[in-house]
Design an enzyme around this catalytic site. Sequence first.
Site, PDB file in Angstrom:
ATOM      1  N   GLU A  99     -43.512 -24.446  35.542  1.00  0.00           N
ATOM      2  CA  GLU A  99     -42.602 -23.492  36.184  1.00  0.00           C
ATOM      3  C   GLU A  99     -43.421 -22.564  37.070  1.00  0.00           C
ATOM      4  OE1 GLU A  99     -39.303 -21.761  34.256  1.00  0.00           O
ATOM      5  OE2 GLU A  99     -39.305 -23.223  32.626  1.00  0.00           O
ATOM      6  N   GLY A 138     -44.398 -19.348  25.520  1.00  0.00           N
ATOM      7  CA  GLY A 138     -42.960 -19.417  25.313  1.00  0.00           C
ATOM      8  C   GLY A 138     -42.378 -20.424  26.283  1.00  0.00           C
ATOM      9  N   CYS A 155     -40.383 -25.462  27.076  1.00  0.00           N
ATOM     10  CA  CYS A 155     -41.090 -26.720  26.810  1.00  0.00           C
ATOM     11  C   CYS A 155     -42.034 -26.638  25.616  1.00  0.00           C
ATOM     12  CB  CYS A 155     -41.857 -27.159  28.056  1.00  0.00           C
ATOM     13  SG  CYS A 155     -40.786 -27.685  29.406  1.00  0.00           S
ATOM     14  N   LYS A 212     -22.545 -24.890  38.807  1.00  0.00           N
ATOM     15  CA  LYS A 212     -23.901 -25.238  39.243  1.00  0.00           C
ATOM     16  C   LYS A 212     -23.842 -26.154  40.461  1.00  0.00           C
ATOM     17  CE  LYS A 212     -26.686 -26.179  35.906  1.00  0.00           C
ATOM     18  NZ  LYS A 212     -27.272 -26.956  34.789  1.00  0.00           N
ATOM     19  N   PHE A 267     -44.150 -33.599  34.607  1.00  0.00           N
ATOM     20  CA  PHE A 267     -45.237 -32.697  34.222  1.00  0.00           C
ATOM     21  C   PHE A 267     -45.161 -31.407  35.031  1.00  0.00           C
ATOM     22  CE2 PHE A 267     -46.805 -37.112  33.768  1.00  0.00           C
ATOM     23  CZ  PHE A 267     -46.948 -37.146  32.379  1.00  0.00           C
ATOM     24  N   LEU A 268     -43.949 -30.868  35.151  1.00  0.00           N
ATOM     25  CA  LEU A 268     -43.750 -29.681  35.990  1.00  0.00           C
ATOM     26  C   LEU A 268     -44.242 -28.422  35.294  1.00  0.00           C
ATOM     27  CD1 LEU A 268     -40.154 -30.190  37.441  1.00  0.00           C
ATOM     28  CD2 LEU A 268     -42.323 -31.188  38.174  1.00  0.00           C
ATOM     29  N   LEU A 328     -57.142 -20.621  28.345  1.00  0.00           N
ATOM     30  CA  LEU A 328     -57.958 -19.857  27.404  1.00  0.00           C
ATOM     31  C   LEU A 328     -57.808 -18.370  27.670  1.00  0.00           C
ATOM     32  CD1 LEU A 328     -61.323 -21.835  27.015  1.00  0.00           C
ATOM     33  CD2 LEU A 328     -59.451 -21.629  25.374  1.00  0.00           C
ATOM     34  N   LYS A 353     -46.220 -36.821  27.569  1.00  0.00           N
ATOM     35  CA  LYS A 353     -45.783 -35.449  27.819  1.00  0.00           C
ATOM     36  C   LYS A 353     -45.965 -34.554  26.584  1.00  0.00           C
ATOM     37  CE  LYS A 353     -43.876 -31.852  29.699  1.00  0.00           C
ATOM     38  NZ  LYS A 353     -42.495 -31.794  30.184  1.00  0.00           N
ATOM     39  N   GLY A 410     -53.439 -13.428  24.500  1.00  0.00           N
ATOM     40  CA  GLY A 410     -52.328 -12.545  24.837  1.00  0.00           C
ATOM     41  C   GLY A 410     -51.210 -12.658  23.820  1.00  0.00           C
TER      42      GLY A 410
END
Length: 440
Positions: free
Chosen positions: A154, A264, A267, A35, A151-152, A257, A211, A260
């Site tokens: 993705e 996932g 987090c 990495k 508070f990211l 709202l 968080k 679906g």
Amino acid sequence: MQISVIGCGYLGAVHAACMAKLGHDVIGVDVNAEKVRLLTRGTAPFHEPGFDDLLAEQVDSGRLRFSTDFAELAGAQVHFVGVGTPQVEGGYAADLTYVNAAVDSLLPHLHPHPDGPTLVVGKSTVPVGTAAGLAERIAPTGALLVWNPEFLREGFAVQDTISPDRIVYGVPQDAEQARAAQDTLDEVYADLLRQQIPRLVSDYQTAELVKVAANSFLATKISFINAMAELCEATGADVTQLAEAIGLDDRIGKKFLKAGVGFGGGCLPKDIRAFMARAGELGVDQALTFLREVDTINNRRRDHVVQLAQHAVGGEFSGTRVAVLGAAFKPNSDDMRNSPALDIANRIAGSGAQVRITDPQAGAVLAQRRPDMDVSSSAEEAMRDADVVLLLTEWDEFKNLDPETTRSLPAHPVMIDGRNVLDPAQWRAAGWTYHGIGRP
């Protein structure tokens, strides 16, 4: 300022690059040599919109570098800890192995700094009470601990770091230490504070809770609308119209709202479970029993989509072909941790169907990690000769599929829209059998 970031995964690498973008001299440290090698070349080891260019720019500028050697961070004044806190094997609690290992590796390199206090700044999501214990371990070095939760989102991580909607500091109880820690971290975030971004200063416990409380609330909204989808399916109502109507109430809002296949990623699922586990340890488990139902509803949506697909192919998966559009847990990411799409694909394949799965970003990663899976390079390839098509990650490539031109690809034109992003009337008019979630 001289800054170190310990842990160069998704959170740490983005934070390091963004701190360099703000003008700081940053070193990222990680135990994973491969990495570090990729990051040193300016190559991102994951997909995140805008991050590749930012990373390369900051590495080229000389403000950002990476290493596996903790000794190289000794000159930094502020040390961010951004390692993972996964769910423990066989339980709900958060695994703090990486956090403890990071602090253990950092302790020998914490020294007084001529420009002010040396700070250790926690960004990892941890159970409430963790920071106080870490502060005691750090105290003999003279360094101060601040808890500064991330508070990211993705797909928006760079934006959420450079221009967050709020900044939270959890500072020591001692007033003098709290002021010194706050002043130093204010210097780190000076550019953001000049943007008038709200900054909240609290104790450690409140900062740790922010968080997990936020994620629990968002998960609750998602499971709430999915519970309404179950009622809509039982009554013939339309959950998309229902969500629009209640979302217009400004006390509720439209975000999160969308009915679906559920949530996932790395987090929300593990954070609400760790929150429940910690509440149990504190003797207040009844305060969070509702999160157990939130988790149950979320998992039930996956079962429901599998059942819809099974019904669509005549009741048995054996010998059928199923196309799955999506592998990442959300669009604009290649993250497949706890992905509803991948979980559903695995369940269907385990029941005897031949599953073809495709994803614009996660597909290549999936093909490498799971050579047993049939990964297609495009939606059209995956759909060819399929008995049913499942849209499970709402990539634009899938949302913009033309029902007219794709009608002839599958053996049976049946579309299960697990994200409610397609126009039912348009797809039915083109000759498809369309099934949404909570839609008549």
